[in-house]
Motif scaffolding. Structure first.
Motif: not given
Ligand code: MN
Length: 244
Positions: A8, A10, A87, A149, A197, A200
């Protein structure tokens, strides 16, 4: 072989999307690039067209549902272009609680549609809305394999998620907190994947990239009381099971 997994992150939110995809390829990190709106799909699809390690997911981030609800038909148009969905989910935290009705509606509609396809893999956000997410999963059995997640619910909610057959993806930021560690200790070893993740999430005040997947492995190794290689192998074989 690296056997590292970031299930997971981005990648399309990095300044140089293509270069980070190439770095994941070169480092042989099995990466799931989630997206946040259906409009992001085309570019993700194009950039991951010939990748061996990076897969893109079609997503609709719960925090963006209120603003982009009109893109739901586009989501449905694209849904069978990929096995990976995320997501998606519901966010019940203070800032997003006012759109929880829309979010729940969209999440249920997506799950319902996923149930008509085969073998979907779902990367799910559940912050502050764990019970709502469970309810939607129960109402849409057969939607696919749910992976929660960065799960931050209670122990009781974790037990319910396990009971529902959920998988979990956990990253350095989660594993660095006492609560995160406590939850991970309770998660079944065979239902666990690593994530970052990125961009972030942070670890030690530094923004993560998928290349930081080894941090998640070494923190997991501590919790599991295994060495890093065994932990890496465990996560990799979980990934193989998930995808089989
Ligand atoms: Mn995320």
């Amino acid at each position: 072989m690296s056997l590292l997994v970031d299930f997971h992150c981005h990648l399309d939110l990095f300044k140089d999307f293509e270069s980070i995809v190439q770095q994941c390829e070169q480092s042989r990190i099995y990466t799931l690039a989630v997206t946040t709106t259906p409009r992001a799909w085309e570019r993700n699809k194009a950039i991951t067209k010939n990748t061996k390690y990076v897969r893109a997911a079609l997503g609709f981030h719960p925090q963006l549902v209120a603003q982009f609800k009109h893109e739901l038909p586009l989501f449905f148009e694209l849904i069978d272009e990929t096995r990976y969905i995320g997501e998606i989910g519901i966010d019940g935290s203070k800032e997003y609680r006012n759109s929880i009705v829309d979010q729940t509606e969209v999440f249920n509609a997506i799950l319902k549609r996923c149930a008509k396809s085969e073998n979907k893999i779902l990367s799910i956000h559940s912050r502050g809305a764990e019970n709502e997410v469970f309810k939607a999963l129960k109402n849409n059995v057969g939607a696919g394999k749910p992976i929660l997640h960065w799960f931050t619910g209670s122990v009781k909610q974790l037990d319910e998620a396990i009971e529902l057959g959920c998988w979990f993806s956990v990253g350095p930021a989660m594993l660095a907190t006492q609560k995160g560690k406590m939850l991970v200790e309770r998660m079944p070893l065979n239902k666990l994947l690593t994530e970052t993740d990125a961009p972030f999430a942070k670890y030690d005040a530094v923004g993560l990239t998928p290349l930081n997947a080894p941090i998640a492995i070494s923190l997991l190794a501590d919790i599991w009381n295994k060495d890093s290689d065994a932990s890496k192998q465990r996560v990799f074989s979980n990934l193989q099971t998930l995808l089989s």
